[in-house]
Design a protein around this motif. Structure first.
Motif, PDB file in Angstrom:
ATOM      1  N   PHE A 155      16.627  -1.261  49.427  1.00 34.43           N
ATOM      2  CA  PHE A 155      16.264  -2.185  48.312  1.00 34.43           C
ATOM      3  C   PHE A 155      14.828  -2.840  48.578  1.00 34.43           C
ATOM      4  O   PHE A 155      14.048  -3.167  47.790  1.00 34.43           O
ATOM      5  CB  PHE A 155      17.223  -3.142  48.333  1.00 34.43           C
ATOM      6  N   ALA A 156      14.569  -3.012  49.762  1.00 28.80           N
ATOM      7  CA  ALA A 156      13.008  -3.310  50.132  1.00 28.80           C
ATOM      8  C   ALA A 156      12.173  -2.410  49.779  1.00 28.80           C
ATOM      9  O   ALA A 156      10.837  -2.835  49.316  1.00 28.80           O
ATOM     10  CB  ALA A 156      13.075  -3.464  51.820  1.00 28.80           C
ATOM     11  N   VAL A 160       9.142  -3.099  46.973  1.00 34.52           N
ATOM     12  CA  VAL A 160       7.695  -2.659  47.324  1.00 34.52           C
ATOM     13  C   VAL A 160       7.163  -1.714  45.889  1.00 34.52           C
ATOM     14  O   VAL A 160       5.905  -2.053  45.591  1.00 34.52           O
ATOM     15  CB  VAL A 160       7.381  -2.044  48.563  1.00 34.52           C
ATOM     16  N   LEU A 161       7.746  -0.947  45.605  1.00 36.66           N
ATOM     17  CA  LEU A 161       7.484   0.214  44.447  1.00 36.66           C
ATOM     18  C   LEU A 161       7.589  -0.716  43.147  1.00 36.66           C
ATOM     19  O   LEU A 161       6.596  -0.543  42.306  1.00 36.66           O
ATOM     20  CB  LEU A 161       8.548   0.931  44.208  1.00 36.66           C
ATOM     21  N   LYS A 162       8.264  -1.676  42.992  1.00 33.41           N
ATOM     22  CA  LYS A 162       8.384  -2.521  41.674  1.00 33.41           C
ATOM     23  C   LYS A 162       7.075  -3.418  41.738  1.00 33.41           C
ATOM     24  O   LYS A 162       6.471  -3.695  40.714  1.00 33.41           O
ATOM     25  CB  LYS A 162       9.570  -3.318  41.684  1.00 33.41           C
ATOM     26  N   GLN A 163       6.691  -3.893  42.888  1.00 36.63           N
ATOM     27  CA  GLN A 163       5.304  -4.843  42.991  1.00 36.63           C
ATOM     28  C   GLN A 163       4.363  -3.898  42.887  1.00 36.63           C
ATOM     29  O   GLN A 163       3.232  -4.607  41.956  1.00 36.63           O
ATOM     30  CB  GLN A 163       5.300  -5.489  44.267  1.00 36.63           C
ATOM     31  N   SER A 164       4.007  -2.811  43.190  1.00 37.21           N
ATOM     32  CA  SER A 164       2.724  -2.111  42.884  1.00 37.21           C
ATOM     33  C   SER A 164       2.720  -1.492  41.544  1.00 37.21           C
ATOM     34  O   SER A 164       1.477  -1.159  41.047  1.00 37.21           O
ATOM     35  CB  SER A 164       3.079  -0.835  43.984  1.00 37.21           C
ATOM     36  N   LYS A 165       3.664  -1.355  40.798  1.00 36.81           N
ATOM     37  CA  LYS A 165       3.576  -1.203  39.405  1.00 36.81           C
ATOM     38  C   LYS A 165       3.122  -2.292  38.602  1.00 36.81           C
ATOM     39  O   LYS A 165       2.736  -2.188  37.467  1.00 36.81           O
ATOM     40  CB  LYS A 165       5.069  -0.509  38.746  1.00 36.81           C
ATOM     41  N   SER A 166       3.348  -3.611  39.171  1.00 32.73           N
ATOM     42  CA  SER A 166       2.976  -4.452  38.063  1.00 32.73           C
ATOM     43  C   SER A 166       1.655  -5.301  38.500  1.00 32.73           C
ATOM     44  O   SER A 166       0.869  -4.841  39.078  1.00 32.73           O
ATOM     45  CB  SER A 166       4.013  -5.920  38.464  1.00 32.73           C
TER      46      SER A 166
END
Length: 166
Positions: A155-156, A160-166
């Motif tokens: 989940f960590a 990180v992936l979610k934050q890099s897309k935004s």
């Protein structure tokens, strides 16, 4: 094989007899030992004969034991408290047994023989009373800590992936 305690089940029930005993786990059959981490401990049990509400001969039994089982996560011994019991209704004719079981699907019933081995009953209850997969609530072993530390939390990684897309 363990040393049996043999009773005449119909006479035992008819007479309202009772039996209280205990046995070291080490004296039980191999079929029990192969499910345990060690043969340490004592099994306490009692059996009482009576007639049920339909005047059928019956045996009421109860057992308690602290057994040593293997944790399926860390593979170390752990204690397991077992309490089990029940009622067995005895029948002298197979047709009556089948009719009674058909009428009451929760009825535990057997065809009464001349002798009944109480120890075999206790061993059966121990085997049926053990959960399939026992584990400590928290295994505190170095190997498990290292295994958890080596793997990132999935989940960590997603965060990180979610934050890099935004």
């Amino acid at each position: 094989m363990s040393n049996p305690i043999l009773i005449d089940p119909l006479a035992f029930a008819r007479d309202g007899a009772s039996l209280q005993n205990e046995r070291p786990v080490a004296t039980l059959a191999e079929r029990v030992h192969e499910l345990l981490a060690s043969d340490a401990g004592v099994v306490k049990f009692e059996v009482e004969g009576f007639q049920d509400r339909l005047l059928r001969p019956s045996l009421r039994y109860h057992l308690s034991a602290t057994l040593s089982v293997e944790c399926q996560r860390c593979l170390t011994p752990m204690p397991f408290e077992l309490e089990a019991g029940g009622v067995i209704t005895l029948f002298s004719r197979e047709d009556k047994l089948e009719a009674a079981v058909e009428a009451d699907d929760e009825l535990d019933a057997i065809l009464a023989e001349e002798t009944f081995d109480v120890i075999a009953l206790i061993e059966d209850e121990i085997i049926m009373g053990l959960p399939l997969s026992l584990m400590h609530d928290d295994c505190d072993t170095d190997e498990l800590k290292r295994a958890k530390a080596d793997k990132p939390n999935p989940f960590a990684v997603l965060a990180v992936l979610k934050q890099s897309k935004s």
